[in-house]
Write a protein that holds these residues in place. Structure first.
Motif, PDB file in Angstrom:
ATOM      1  N   LEU A 165      -5.205  -4.117  -0.408  1.00  0.00           N
ATOM      2  CA  LEU A 165      -5.393  -4.285   1.041  1.00  0.00           C
ATOM      3  C   LEU A 165      -6.069  -5.617   1.340  1.00  0.00           C
ATOM      4  O   LEU A 165      -5.749  -6.280   2.332  1.00  0.00           O
ATOM      5  CB  LEU A 165      -6.217  -3.132   1.613  1.00  0.00           C
TER       6      LEU A 165
ATOM      7  N   ILE B 271      -9.740  -0.901   9.049  1.00  0.00           N
ATOM      8  CA  ILE B 271      -9.059   0.290   8.539  1.00  0.00           C
ATOM      9  C   ILE B 271     -10.065   1.429   8.451  1.00  0.00           C
ATOM     10  O   ILE B 271     -11.023   1.380   7.679  1.00  0.00           O
ATOM     11  CB  ILE B 271      -8.407   0.005   7.174  1.00  0.00           C
TER      12      ILE B 271
ATOM     13  N   PRO C   3       0.830  -1.211   0.000  1.00  0.00           N
ATOM     14  CA  PRO C   3       0.000   0.000   0.000  1.00  0.00           C
ATOM     15  C   PRO C   3       0.864   1.260   0.000  1.00  0.00           C
ATOM     16  O   PRO C   3       1.556   1.540   0.978  1.00  0.00           O
ATOM     17  CB  PRO C   3      -0.811  -0.119   1.298  1.00  0.00           C
TER      18      PRO C   3
ATOM     19  N   ARG D 117       1.293   2.687   8.560  1.00  0.00           N
ATOM     20  CA  ARG D 117       0.187   2.636   9.530  1.00  0.00           C
ATOM     21  C   ARG D 117      -0.887   1.668   9.067  1.00  0.00           C
ATOM     22  O   ARG D 117      -1.491   0.959   9.868  1.00  0.00           O
ATOM     23  CB  ARG D 117      -0.400   4.030   9.726  1.00  0.00           C
ATOM     24  N   LEU D 118      -1.139   1.638   7.754  1.00  0.00           N
ATOM     25  CA  LEU D 118      -2.108   0.677   7.207  1.00  0.00           C
ATOM     26  C   LEU D 118      -1.632  -0.753   7.434  1.00  0.00           C
ATOM     27  O   LEU D 118      -2.414  -1.640   7.777  1.00  0.00           O
ATOM     28  CB  LEU D 118      -2.302   0.914   5.706  1.00  0.00           C
TER      29      LEU D 118
ATOM     30  N   ASP E  60      -2.252  -1.819  10.955  1.00  0.00           N
ATOM     31  CA  ASP E  60      -3.672  -2.163  11.143  1.00  0.00           C
ATOM     32  C   ASP E  60      -3.979  -3.537  10.560  1.00  0.00           C
ATOM     33  O   ASP E  60      -4.672  -4.351  11.183  1.00  0.00           O
ATOM     34  CB  ASP E  60      -4.569  -1.111  10.491  1.00  0.00           C
TER      35      ASP E  60
ATOM     36  N   GLN F  10      -8.882   4.816   8.515  1.00  0.00           N
ATOM     37  CA  GLN F  10      -8.266   6.049   8.018  1.00  0.00           C
ATOM     38  C   GLN F  10      -8.486   6.211   6.509  1.00  0.00           C
ATOM     39  O   GLN F  10      -8.830   5.260   5.811  1.00  0.00           O
ATOM     40  CB  GLN F  10      -6.772   6.069   8.353  1.00  0.00           C
TER      41      GLN F  10
ATOM     42  N   ILE G 193      -8.017   6.273   2.747  1.00  0.00           N
ATOM     43  CA  ILE G 193      -7.141   5.530   1.830  1.00  0.00           C
ATOM     44  C   ILE G 193      -7.241   6.082   0.412  1.00  0.00           C
ATOM     45  O   ILE G 193      -6.831   5.438  -0.546  1.00  0.00           O
ATOM     46  CB  ILE G 193      -7.451   4.012   1.861  1.00  0.00           C
TER      47      ILE G 193
ATOM     48  N   LEU H 213      -4.143   6.179  -1.732  1.00  0.00           N
ATOM     49  CA  LEU H 213      -3.510   4.921  -2.138  1.00  0.00           C
ATOM     50  C   LEU H 213      -3.518   4.755  -3.649  1.00  0.00           C
ATOM     51  O   LEU H 213      -4.512   5.035  -4.312  1.00  0.00           O
ATOM     52  CB  LEU H 213      -4.242   3.729  -1.523  1.00  0.00           C
TER      53      LEU H 213
END
Length: 659
Positions: A652, A639, A618, A628-629, A632, A641, A643, A646
């Motif tokens: 993901l 998730i 990612p 951070r992803l 998670d 937050q 994205i 991306l």
């Protein structure tokens, strides 16, 4: 980390018993407060008094703290002493000569007891042997040995001659060994033919040969080999020397080489957030002073104690609380070659009972694994052993979760032994935040209060103190005697790592986030950088990523940590292969191969617990990996937050599948 609230709500408090308070070296809150007040009033004078009272000086110091080249601080710089002399001759002169210094128990259960006089003679014979090979003050020696009396002798023989030692954990690979030999520019290697762990013989000398074959080790003139098993090894008659033959006919006295207080006693490599390991350089006098004070105050060491620290000498805990601290205060200690689960998972409790250990210091990882073992194998439960000799227990390596703390307190300590939950680092040399058993009430999971004279604080991104109850960056506001002096050969990295400009270069940045509750107790909340803490061992994600990408199958890799009940943190690797993303069966096969690869490149401790394959990682459109992803995903968290930045959000879903 600034402003983060602690999610841990822990209100239980265990005050010290009146008997513990009255018997302790630092007895009661008033005694602790008096030491803290003395340090506050005259910081340099406080440490000067302690250095004069505790260390044996060949040439007394006149200058306590030199801040002229901050943050490269110097302590007691114009004084001269020898660390080995402070640990050995001291005990020949004070009536401890025939006291048992080390109770050594081998992996197979054989026991060997060594007195202070015998230890002194063994160290002197080895030191004389090393001297006969032409080694002199200032050279560096790599020590790559199993837990043994001989490993401790090797460290002291180096210290005695003014050689700076660098111990490499026996579980590290040939590549890790080679990197450390090259970086330290070592001219001597001291190793063993093999080590014995869990009933298995593991080769060490062959790993040295492999390291040499990688190149860059041409400055090594001699390899001294301790014959532990008699296992087959290649031999270079011009370079290799058996330890027993080298020491055999040497004199049992060896005059110490006096060194200045700032002389590097050792370099210990710890992982950084970039690929190259950091050589943490420690001094002689300041380091030994803190080792002694923490033995006396944190562990409250008494003349009849039997002290047992379960660490390996390859880690800083094994330096401070096996090789140096206990010997400098004349303690009797247990040194154990093996592992806690062999030949059965009650081995630790069996040894405490057998040797009448009174102080036991181990890691939360070991405690958690033994909790699990006692559930699956009831015969190994501590209740089946006589642990009545214990009076104090300790925890080291990572924060201990409250449930493990309670199990340890109730089942091992019988609800009568205080637990000193110690926070410190390779870089700090000794305990920084810790309960003192005769002073502090204990909260499960909290390392409680700063050691007297240590100016610990929690600050925000601008270096300002945060209010109690809030999270922030853990810093040490004043230099202290046992602190890291430099990163070997890389002063710029030292400043950047520990005295960053974000805090105006004033405070030592520990790299941990912490919270201080309304009672002033410290709670460690985890790393603020990408260094993982697996079983108490600090591993740089960059090193593991570099190892993975070195495999011919791998195009790209990112590594994060996720909480793990057993090891504290587990390594989770996200991998993009050079071929297409594998199916489940093929993925398992490749994951197994990559784990073995990382074990060979770095060491078994760094093997990823999970490997997840994706067509990509990612990334933002600018190519930055969104770690951070990945954290998670590793934790299985939803998730939440944004994205939208991306490049390919669909990957993901691919990265949710673990191998």
């Amino acid at each position: 980390m600034s402003g983060i609230e602690s999610v841990l709500q822990e209100n239980r408090l265990f005050p010290p018993s009146p008997a513990t308070v009255s018997a302790a070296t630092i007895s009661g809150q008033a005694a602790y407060d008096a030491l803290c007040a003395e340090a506050e009033k005259d910081y340099a004078g406080y440490w000067a008094r302690l250095a004069r009272e505790n260390l044996l000086w060949q040439k007394p110091f006149t200058q306590t703290l030199d801040e002229s080249n901050a943050p490269f601080f110097k302590w007691f710089a114009d004084g001269e002493l020898n660390v080995s002399y402070n640990c050995l001759e001291r005990n020949l002169q004070n009536g401890n000569a025939d006291k048992v210094a080390i109770i050594f128990e081998s992996d197979g259960g054989e026991v060997n007891k060594v007195t202070y006089r015998q230890l002194y003679e063994k160290v002197c014979q080895l030191a004389n042997g090393i001297k006969s090979l032409g080694y002199q003050k200032g050279e560096r020696a790599i020590i790559y040995m199993p837990m043994s009396v001989e490993a401790i002798c090797a460290m002291h023989a180096c210290a005695r001659l003014g050689l700076t030692h660098s111990v490499v954990f026996g579980g590290f690979s040939a590549k890790s060994l080679q990197e450390r030999i090259v970086d330290a520019h070592a001219t001597l290697v001291i190793c063993a033919d093999e080590q014995v762990r869990g009933g298995k013989n593991i080769p060490l000398k062959p790993a040295v040969e492999e390291a040499f074959a990688m190149g860059g080790c041409e400055h090594v003139r001699k390899v001294i080999v301790y014959q532990r098993t008699g296992g087959k090894v290649n031999w270079d008659a011009n370079r290799d020397v058996w330890m027993h033959e080298l020491a055999a006919n040497q004199a049992t006295d060896c005059a110490p080489t006096w060194v200045d207080a700032e002389h590097p006693l050792f370099i210990l490599y710890t992982s950084g957030s970039t690929g190259k390991p950091k050589g943490v350089q420690h001094s002689s006098a300041g380091y030994l002073l803190h080792a002694m004070l923490t033995m006396k105050w944190t562990f409250d060491i008494q003349p009849n104690d039997v002290f047992w620290c379960t660490a390996d000498v390859g880690w800083v805990t094994g330096h401070t609380y096996i090789a140096y601290g206990p010997l400098a205060v004349g303690a009797t200690q247990i040194v154990f070659e093996g592992i806690p689960t062999y030949p059965h998972s009650g081995r630790f409790w069996e040894m405490i009972a057998k040797h009448k250990a009174s102080i036991f210091y181990t890691a939360p990882t070991a405690i958690r694994s033994l909790i699990k073992a006692s559930e699956s194998t009831p015969a190994s439960h501590p209740r089946n052993y006589d642990l009545s000799s214990l009076r104090l227990m300790g925890s080291v390596g990572e924060p201990i979760n409250p449930e493990a703390w309670m199990w340890y307190y109730e089942n091992v300590g019988g609800k009568r032994c205080p637990i000193v939950d110690t926070w410190w680092q390779t870089e700090t040399g000794g305990h920084m935040i810790t309960p003192l058993p005769g002073v502090h009430g204990l909260k499960p999971g909290s390392c409680t209060m700063p050691f007297p004279g240590i100016a610990a604080a929690i600050v925000d991104e601008t270096g300002n103190d945060v209010e109690k109850g809030k999270g922030g960056f853990l810093v040490i506001k004043k230099p202290w005697p046992s602190m890291i002096r430099a990163i070997w050969g890389d002063p710029e990295r030292f400043v950047k790592s520990y005295y960053p400009a974000d805090f105006n270069g004033k405070y030592y940045l520990a790299g941990d986030g912490a919270n201080r509750d309304l009672d002033g107790y410290f709670w460690i909340m985890g790393r603020i950088d990408d260094v993982l803490n697996v079983s108490g061992h600090r591993l740089g994600t960059m090193e593991i990523e570099s190892a993975l990408v070195a495999n011919p199958l791998v195009a790209e890799a990112a590594v994060v940590g996720r909480p793990d009940d057993l090891t504290g943190e587990a390594v989770v690797a996200f991998v993009v292969l050079k071929q297409s993303r594998p199916n489940a069966e093929e993925g398992q096969k490749i994951a197994k191969e990559l784990r073995e690869w990382v074990g060979k490149e770095i060491g078994p401790i760094a093997k990823p617990k999970e490997i997840r394959f994706g067509e990509n990682l990612p990334k933002t459109r600018s190519g930055k990996i969104m770690r951070r992803l990945l954290r998670d995903l590793a934790k299985g968290a939803e998730i939440t937050q944004d994205i939208s930045t991306l490049e390919n959000p669909a990957i993901l879903d691919q990265l949710k599948v673990a191998q």
